[in-house]
Design an enzyme around this catalytic site. Structure first.
Site, PDB file in Angstrom:
ATOM      1  N   GLU A   9      49.726  60.145  20.392  1.00  0.00           N
ATOM      2  CA  GLU A   9      49.699  59.564  21.808  1.00  0.00           C
ATOM      3  C   GLU A   9      48.302  59.988  22.464  1.00  0.00           C
ATOM      4  O   GLU A   9      48.202  61.207  22.330  1.00  0.00           O
ATOM      5  CB  GLU A   9      50.738  59.804  22.840  1.00  0.00           C
ATOM      6  N   LYS A  63      46.417  61.812  25.398  1.00  0.00           N
ATOM      7  CA  LYS A  63      46.675  62.861  26.329  1.00  0.00           C
ATOM      8  C   LYS A  63      46.090  62.400  27.538  1.00  0.00           C
ATOM      9  O   LYS A  63      45.116  62.374  27.945  1.00  0.00           O
ATOM     10  CB  LYS A  63      46.560  64.185  25.964  1.00  0.00           C
ATOM     11  N   ASP A  74      45.277  62.555  31.453  1.00  0.00           N
ATOM     12  CA  ASP A  74      45.123  63.797  32.442  1.00  0.00           C
ATOM     13  C   ASP A  74      45.262  63.462  33.760  1.00  0.00           C
ATOM     14  O   ASP A  74      44.461  62.972  34.642  1.00  0.00           O
ATOM     15  CB  ASP A  74      43.430  64.095  32.207  1.00  0.00           C
ATOM     16  N   TYR A 119      52.101  56.174  33.220  1.00  0.00           N
ATOM     17  CA  TYR A 119      52.527  55.810  31.695  1.00  0.00           C
ATOM     18  C   TYR A 119      53.514  56.715  31.483  1.00  0.00           C
ATOM     19  O   TYR A 119      53.625  57.802  31.530  1.00  0.00           O
ATOM     20  CB  TYR A 119      51.381  56.282  30.967  1.00  0.00           C
ATOM     21  N   LYS A 137      43.137  69.284  22.201  1.00  0.00           N
ATOM     22  CA  LYS A 137      42.435  69.084  23.320  1.00  0.00           C
ATOM     23  C   LYS A 137      41.112  68.841  22.780  1.00  0.00           C
ATOM     24  O   LYS A 137      40.411  69.565  22.078  1.00  0.00           O
ATOM     25  CB  LYS A 137      42.275  70.411  24.141  1.00  0.00           C
ATOM     26  N   CYS A 163      17.583  66.698  60.055  1.00  0.00           N
ATOM     27  CA  CYS A 163      17.895  65.469  59.001  1.00  0.00           C
ATOM     28  C   CYS A 163      16.727  65.289  58.199  1.00  0.00           C
ATOM     29  O   CYS A 163      15.503  65.199  58.704  1.00  0.00           O
ATOM     30  CB  CYS A 163      18.292  64.251  59.470  1.00  0.00           C
ATOM     31  N   CYS A 186      15.183  61.636  58.954  1.00  0.00           N
ATOM     32  CA  CYS A 186      14.940  61.338  60.312  1.00  0.00           C
ATOM     33  C   CYS A 186      14.235  62.639  61.201  1.00  0.00           C
ATOM     34  O   CYS A 186      13.707  62.347  62.283  1.00  0.00           O
ATOM     35  CB  CYS A 186      15.642  60.427  61.110  1.00  0.00           C
ATOM     36  N   CYS A 231      23.841  64.228  60.324  1.00  0.00           N
ATOM     37  CA  CYS A 231      22.738  63.853  61.046  1.00  0.00           C
ATOM     38  C   CYS A 231      23.381  63.384  62.158  1.00  0.00           C
ATOM     39  O   CYS A 231      24.421  62.361  62.060  1.00  0.00           O
ATOM     40  CB  CYS A 231      21.949  62.901  60.194  1.00  0.00           C
ATOM     41  N   CYS A 266      19.505  56.768  62.008  1.00  0.00           N
ATOM     42  CA  CYS A 266      18.964  57.320  61.081  1.00  0.00           C
ATOM     43  C   CYS A 266      18.674  56.273  59.743  1.00  0.00           C
ATOM     44  O   CYS A 266      19.517  55.654  59.317  1.00  0.00           O
ATOM     45  CB  CYS A 266      19.627  58.497  60.666  1.00  0.00           C
TER      46      CYS A 266
HETATM   47  S1  IVH Z   1      54.758  65.235  26.182  1.00  0.00           S
HETATM   48  C1  IVH Z   1      57.889  68.398  25.702  1.00  0.00           C
HETATM   49  N1  IVH Z   1      53.214  63.204  26.159  1.00  0.00           N
HETATM   50  O1  IVH Z   1      50.192  66.945  29.247  1.00  0.00           O
HETATM   51  C2  IVH Z   1      56.795  67.193  26.069  1.00  0.00           C
HETATM   52  N2  IVH Z   1      52.414  64.959  27.704  1.00  0.00           N
HETATM   53  O2  IVH Z   1      49.885  69.874  28.442  1.00  0.00           O
HETATM   54  C3  IVH Z   1      56.134  67.390  27.247  1.00  0.00           C
HETATM   55  N3  IVH Z   1      50.618  64.740  29.050  1.00  0.00           N
HETATM   56  O3  IVH Z   1      52.899  68.267  30.958  1.00  0.00           O
HETATM   57  C4  IVH Z   1      55.036  66.345  27.548  1.00  0.00           C
HETATM   58  N4  IVH Z   1      49.971  62.548  28.162  1.00  0.00           N
HETATM   59  O4  IVH Z   1      51.725  66.025  31.922  1.00  0.00           O
HETATM   60  C5  IVH Z   1      53.224  64.292  26.880  1.00  0.00           C
HETATM   61  N5  IVH Z   1      51.674  61.299  26.076  1.00  0.00           N
HETATM   62  C6  IVH Z   1      51.802  62.473  26.735  1.00  0.00           C
HETATM   63  C7  IVH Z   1      51.042  62.901  27.570  1.00  0.00           C
HETATM   64  C8  IVH Z   1      51.334  64.184  28.092  1.00  0.00           C
HETATM   65  C9  IVH Z   1      49.661  63.703  29.046  1.00  0.00           C
HETATM   66  C10 IVH Z   1      50.651  65.686  29.975  1.00  0.00           C
HETATM   67  C11 IVH Z   1      51.718  66.232  30.594  1.00  0.00           C
HETATM   68  C12 IVH Z   1      52.415  67.578  29.888  1.00  0.00           C
HETATM   69  C13 IVH Z   1      51.000  68.098  29.621  1.00  0.00           C
HETATM   70  C14 IVH Z   1      51.126  69.066  28.602  1.00  0.00           C
END
Ligand code: IVH
Length: 661
Positions: free
Chosen positions: A113, A115, A117, A220, A310, A402, A405, A420, A425
């Site tokens: 999936e 990840k 942020d 999500y 990552k 400024c 101006c 300012c 201005c």
């Molecule tokens: S699973 C034990 N799935 O990333 C399972 N986490 O660094 C825990 N996160 O704390 C989380 N997308 O806040 C999972 N598809 C995803 C995610 C996800 C983002 C975040 C989440 C977690 C952190 C871990």
């Protein structure tokens, strides 16, 4: 016993829930905004007449909670831990090897999936109704933010069945919403958020839910639990089930046989993630078989059955050649680093935002220094740290006057922003005009930075209202201006007079009133005069308007110079009243699609005119499309229209249809 009002209320709620799901979860609305608003208005009207029928799961109750004193801390049903990270394919291969060894299998089935942020949230339901929403906190105990979570439209208030479940997932802000959030911050003279994640956290962890509601946060879901444990035998099945329960589940996921397929997914998104509407910082890899997950178990900090791969941040080193200062619409002076241009993730970066003096001090940055910069998504690149201080480095000194101006600047106690003092201005005026004419505001195409500078510098425009008095003679002497372009710009200015009330409100540039608040105000009050006359209490009766927004509107509208501006805009013929959505007109019942560049009408203007005549405009072609209006350089819609036998017309024919009444 039959109670027709109670029945209608129930029916309306189901109908609205269905459209919320189509719009906020599936991203495929069936209703136009006015049609949807009509349903919600009717429901509110009935609930006001029969308050005893109001229940917490009614779509009218998303934003109703009052500000609280503090957060209540609540224990999680089971630990809400985070994930171990892998920073290379090698580290991921180590993870796969460990899992295979512990499982005693040659190949593992994984689910990958994106990840996202943001920040994680656990949302509890009992009897199918939203109960509590809890932030991660320290993993064992989090903060209860239920009222705030209710304002997130992709979190269902009610499930299709009376289940007792917990959905865990990520609260995020899309990049567009992030930019909007930062524009609003600048309007309020607050420092910009460094990234969407901080902005999302700022919106979720506030005591006043009306503030959360102003940010269109998204949720999500990625884990489904009951009593703290998974409910489905396969993780992929849990994600499907979350979708069926009405949650938003990221569609960019894949069930992978072994490591090679996982790597395919990771490599694909490494190069495609820029195009996503939100930031992703990696890929989460989870063992699909839940029984195996349980056998693998947890270390003290992480599950052994999942890992976060990552992506490397997009960073580069370069030199700060200079630090310049821009003056924004509210007069705030913002320092910007001018960089030796450097490629970062396929884009050449030559500037980075420094936000304010304090940020420069925090970085210990001076002119000439070698710095590490970083960019993610659409976010303006930022300086991460000083890498190599230059021997001949020069400290940056915030100007005391400024730079535009020459008026004095002030820094108010407790504020980071330097401003300012001159409300006239030219820098502020230029920024106001650019905001006013923006695409999502009055949408005056052609009024770019270069032209606006000339208009202001030559004294042709001293207030946004002067735009409506510009003539061909005014424009022709300007640089890079010909008769065709000048006429086009004047026509665009003229067309903007029919921009809807919400755009006019947004265009005024009232601090804290962005696009969404402007829409809400237009809908609630229906007229600019009513807004200008409203008391703070009246203003707060509008959905999502809290005390600070109300105060900002009051103080803007009570200023004599702003009142005078309103009168000049009224005289220029701008829309001060909300126009009722036409139910009939010459184009009633006809669906249009647009492609290519039309000779005189912008796409927005064509859409507005079709809608004003009762027609519908869709973004894609289907058999239901009656006409495709095609201009120069048409896209694939033209081929599609031909293959479906949809009639193709040009702008002249459209104008003809609009007049045939
Ligand atoms: S699973 C034990 N799935 O990333 C399972 N986490 O660094 C825990 N996160 O704390 C989380 N997308 O806040 C999972 N598809 C995803 C995610 C996800 C983002 C975040 C989440 C977690 C952190 C871990």
């Amino acid at each position: 016993m039959s109670d027709p009002i109670a029945n209608e209320v129930l029916q309306l709620r189901r109908e609205i829930e269905r459209h919320d799901h189509l719009y906020y979860v599936l991203d495929s609305p069936e209703l136009s905004d006015p049609e949807y608003d009509g349903l919600l208005r009717r429901l509110r009207f009935l609930e006001e007449r029969r308050p005893e029928l109001v229940t917490p799961d009614s779509p009218t109750q998303r934003v109703g909670g009052k500000p609280r004193e503090g957060f209540v801390r609540v224990a999680h049903s089971s630990a809400m831990l985070s994930l171990d990270n892998a920073y290379s394919e090698g580290e991921l291969a180590d993870f796969d090897r460990r899992v295979r060894e512990l499982a005693g299998r040659d190949q593992i089935e994984y689910v990958t999936e994106l990840k996202l942020d943001g920040l994680s949230l656990a949302v509890h339901y009992s009897d199918g109704l939203l109960g509590r929403a809890i932030t991660r906190g320290d993993g064992a105990v989090g903060e209860e933010v239920t009222e705030n979570a209710r304002t997130i439209r992709s979190i269902p208030l009610r499930l299709p069945e009376p289940f007792a479940i917990e959905a865990r997932g990520e609260v995020i802000l899309t990049r567009t919403e992030f930019q909007r959030a930062n524009r609003d911050r600048l309007d309020q003279d607050l420092p910009a958020f460094a990234n969407p994640r901080n902005a999302a956290a700022g919106a979720l962890r506030v005591l006043d839910p009306t503030i959360t509601a102003q940010r269109r946060l998204d949720f999500y879901a990625y884990l489904l639990l009951a009593n703290g444990a998974p409910t489905e035998p396969l993780h992929a099945g849990a994600l499907d089930r979350l979708g069926a329960l009405g949650f938003k589940v990221n569609t960019h996921r894949r069930t992978c046989q072994g490591l090679p397929e996982v790597l395919d997914f990771i490599r694909h998104w490494e190069t495609h993630r820029e195009a996503l509407p939100y930031d992703t910082d990696g890929v989460v890899v989870k063992v699909n078989d839940v029984a195996l997950q349980q056998r693998l178990g947890w270390t003290a900090r992480f599950p052994r059955w999942a890992i976060a791969y990552k992506y490397a941040a997009q960073q580069a080193t370069t030199t700060v050649l200079d630090i310049t200062v821009n003056v924004g619409r509210t007069g705030v002076l913002t320092p910007t680093a001018i960089l030796q241009p450097v490629p970062v993730g396929g884009v050449t970066v030559s500037r980075a935002t420094l936000h304010n003096e304090d940020e420069i001090a925090r970085l210990g940055l001076q002119i000439g220094d070698g710095v590490l910069i970083e960019r993610s998504g659409d976010v303006i690149p930022k300086v991460v740290r000083v890498e190599s201080p230059a021997p001949d480095r020069r400290p940056f000194v915030m100007p005391t006057t400024c730079p535009v101006c020459g008026s004095p600047v002030t820094r108010q106690e407790g504020e980071v922003a330097v401003r300012c003092v001159n409300t006239d201005c030219p820098a502020r005026l230029k920024e106001s005009i650019l905001h006013f004419s923006g695409r999502r505001v009055m949408n005056i195409d052609g009024l770019g930075e270069v032209l606006v500078h000339q208009l202001v510098d030559r004294g042709l425009v001293q207030s946004v209202s002067d735009l409506y008095h510009l003539t061909l003679e005014d424009l022709l002497p300007l640089e890079r201006m010909g008769e065709t372009l000048a006429s086009k710009i004047l026509r665009n200015i003229d067309n903007s007079r029919s921009a809807s009330l919400d755009r006019v409100i947004h265009a005024l540039g009232i601090p804290m009133v962005g696009e969404r608040t402007a829409q809400i105000l237009a809908r609630h009050f229906g007229s600019l005069d009513k807004i200008a006359q409203a008391s703070a209490d009246d203003l707060q009766r509008a959905e999502e308007v809290g005390p600070r927004v109300a105060e900002a509107i009051r103080s803007f509208c009570s200023e004599p110079r702003n009142r005078a501006l309103l009168e000049r805009l009224r005289a220029a013929g701008l829309e001060f009243e909300q126009q009722a959505a036409p139910t009939s007109g010459p184009l009633e019942g006809l669906t249009f699609a647009l492609t290519g560049t039309l000779p005189t009408l912008s796409r927005e203007a064509a859409t507005q005119r079709i809608q004003a005549a009762g027609g519908k405009v869709t973004s894609s072609i289907s058999k239901k499309t009656r006409y495709l209006v095609a201009g120069g350089d048409p896209g694939s819609k033209l081929d599609k229209a031909r293959s479906l036998g949809v009639e193709v017309i040009d702008e002249a024919a459209l104008l003809g249809l609009l007049q045939s009444n």
